[in-house]
Write an enzyme that holds these catalytic residues in place. Structure first.
Site, PDB file in Angstrom:
ATOM      1  CG  LEU A   1      -2.080  -1.055   1.120  1.00 13.20           C
ATOM      2  CD1 LEU A   1      -2.901  -1.060   2.410  1.00 13.20           C
ATOM      3  CD2 LEU A   1      -2.982  -0.797  -0.082  1.00 13.20           C
ATOM      4  CB  ALA A   2       3.823   2.387  -1.845  1.00 11.31           C
TER       5      ALA A   2
ATOM      6  CG  MET B   1       2.758   3.599  -8.079  1.00  8.03           C
ATOM      7  SD  MET B   1       1.880   4.200  -9.556  1.00  8.03           S
ATOM      8  CE  MET B   1       1.840   2.717 -10.567  1.00  8.03           C
TER       9      MET B   1
ATOM     10  CG  ASN C   1       1.844  -2.279   3.495  1.00  6.37           C
ATOM     11  OD1 ASN C   1       2.086  -2.062   2.313  1.00  6.37           O
ATOM     12  ND2 ASN C   1       2.674  -1.922   4.466  1.00  6.37           N
TER      13      ASN C   1
ATOM     14  N   GLY D   1       2.003   5.097 -15.972  1.00  8.08           N
ATOM     15  CA  GLY D   1       1.163   6.277 -15.812  1.00  8.08           C
ATOM     16  C   GLY D   1       1.418   6.989 -14.503  1.00  8.08           C
ATOM     17  N   GLY D   2       2.296   6.394 -13.686  1.00 10.61           N
ATOM     18  CA  GLY D   2       2.612   7.015 -12.407  1.00 10.61           C
ATOM     19  C   GLY D   2       1.441   6.969 -11.449  1.00 10.61           C
TER      20      GLY D   2
ATOM     21  CE  LYS E   1       5.824   0.741 -17.024  1.00 11.69           C
ATOM     22  NZ  LYS E   1       6.754   0.797 -15.933  1.00 11.69           N
TER      23      LYS E   1
ATOM     24  CG  ASN F   1       9.783   2.086 -17.984  1.00 11.27           C
ATOM     25  OD1 ASN F   1       8.631   2.242 -18.373  1.00 11.27           O
ATOM     26  ND2 ASN F   1      10.059   1.821 -16.726  1.00 11.27           N
TER      27      ASN F   1
ATOM     28  CE  LYS G   1      11.556   5.288 -10.097  1.00 13.49           C
ATOM     29  NZ  LYS G   1      10.078   5.278 -10.041  1.00 13.49           N
TER      30      LYS G   1
END
Length: 425
Positions: A11-12, A14, A33, A130-131, A184, A188, A261
């Site tokens: 549960l950050a 995103m 979490n 999409g952040g 993906k 990036n 990253k």
């Protein structure tokens, strides 16, 4: 007891936003979490009064899910994913589905798919782009893994995904095992290239033409109304217009150093493995590496000098040259990215639908742009297209931009415009 349609671990921001998105589309979501205090604060805060079920252990989460159980992981890539898979497996039943929504390396996803399937379960590795805003309002979703799992997650993923103008969701099945995370990764890498091209256009206007942030804001705003219409051009325009409390341009106060990253680097490394020239994206990765050694660059600038270049020509004409060079370089970047996907598809026996991939990137994701609609058309018109530059539309555009391309890449040396020069055909 009411059971949830899907469970989510992690549960950050995103993870939370994806849960809120799913719930808003009519799905009941169970959440867990590792730090259970975060579960409590979420349920009592943003999730209060919504169809979100709390769980204080992995077993409790699994017990609260409808079968086949669908558990989505939104956690840090790498060993934490492997560890959590092993913690989950004892509580799952045959046919249950584990979904990794993080930025995992596609090699890891290939390995994990095999591992999970051998134990009687299904696995999906999905790119989510999409952040934080995209996660909440509609991201681009790129799932791959166990094909038998797709019908079970398709209604959820396509409901929460971004939609293009006709309502088509920016989400469809990519392919087996690591295909989703591979696509993906390439996304990036292309994002790295797009951002570096914008940086170089900015530097040409700022250092060669002496333009202010406000003047550049107007240029990027105009560009966003034409062929370069895209999320990254749009936010560049907005950033250039943003003022600090003293009225000065905030962009002039931002440290010119960036990190990464890893996904851009993975894209370049994979291009070596596949013998595909990925010159533009690789240059963008190197540019980030160079920018990050700020102290070394400052020290070197006191010893090494560069020539002072004064622009003597037609300023408005040169701005048009910069725009055309950026557009042509962008075409090459995507052509190289698609060539890499085609090569990897052969290596890994993936049946990638290149038109569908462009459609998935058309909305929700960081590289979303009108430009992608033309890529979709190119591969829909010719599914056997071997290189994007050979499509009639892109062939015409690159040829029309060549004179401007040469002007923009040759005017300002030795530093900026390295990607304009590195966009080899």
């Amino acid at each position: 007891m009411e059971k949830a349609d899907i469970g989510l671990i992690g549960l950050a921001v995103m993870g939370e936003n994806l849960v809120m998105n799913m719930e808003s589309k009519g799905f009941t979501v169970a959440v867990y979490n590792r730090s259970t205090e975060r579960v409590t604060s979420f349920i009592e805060g943003r999730g209060k009064g919504k169809n979100i079920i709390d769980a204080m252990s992995i077993k409790e989460l699994v017990d609260k899910l409808e079968t086949p159980r669908k558990v989505m992981l939104m956690i840090k890539a790498g060993k934490p994913v492997d560890d959590l898979i092993d913690l989950l497996i004892p509580y799952l039943s045959k046919g249950d589905i584990i979904i990794d929504g993080g930025n995992s390396h596609f090699f890891d996803t290939i390995r994990r798919t095999k591992y999970v399937e051998e134990k009687g379960f299904f696995y999906i590795g999905t790119g989510v782009s999409g952040g934080e805003e995209g996660a909440l309002k509609g991201p681009s979703i790129m799932p791959g893994g166990s094909p038998a799992a797709w019908p079970h997650v398709k209604p959820i993923f396509q409901a929460i995904a971004a939609k293009v103008e006709d309502g088509t969701p920016c989400c469809s099945w990519v392919g087996e095992n690591g295909a989703g995370h591979f696509v993906k990764m390439v996304h990036n890498g292309i994002e790295y290239g797009d951002m570096q091209l914008i940086c170089e256009a900015y530097q040409l206007m700022k250092e060669l033409l002496g333009m202010t942030a406000e003047e550049m804001h107007e240029v990027f705003k105009e560009w966003n109304n034409g062929e370069l219409d895209s999320y990254l051009i749009e936010i560049t325009s907005e950033i250039l217009a943003y003022k600090d409390s003293d009225g000065s341009a905030i962009v002039d106060k931002i440290l010119d150093a960036s990190g990464q990253k890893g996904t851009g680097k993975w894209t370049s490394v994979t291009s070596f493995d596949e013998d595909i020239p990925l010159t533009l994206i690789s240059e963008a990765v190197y540019a980030r590496c160079l920018s990050s050694i700020k102290d070394e660059r400052v020290a070197a600038s006191k010893i090494l000098s560069r020539p002072e270049v004064k622009f003597q020509g037609d300023k408005e004409a040169f701005i048009e040259d910069i725009k055309n060079a950026l557009y042509a370089s962008k075409i090459v970047s995507y052509a190289q990215g698609y060539a890499l996907m085609a090569a990897a598809a052969k290596t890994n026996a993936w049946n990638l639908n290149f038109g569908e991939i462009a459609l998935m990137w058309r909305g929700g994701c960081i590289i979303r742009s009108a430009f992608l609609g033309k890529i979709k058309d190119a591969f829909y018109n010719n599914p056997e297209l071997t290189n994007l530059l050979l499509d009639p539309f892109f062939k015409e555009k690159v040829e029309a931009c060549q004179a401007s391309w040469r002007m923009a890449s040759g005017q300002f040396t030795p530093g900026p415009a390295r990607l304009f020069r590195g966009a080899h055909i």
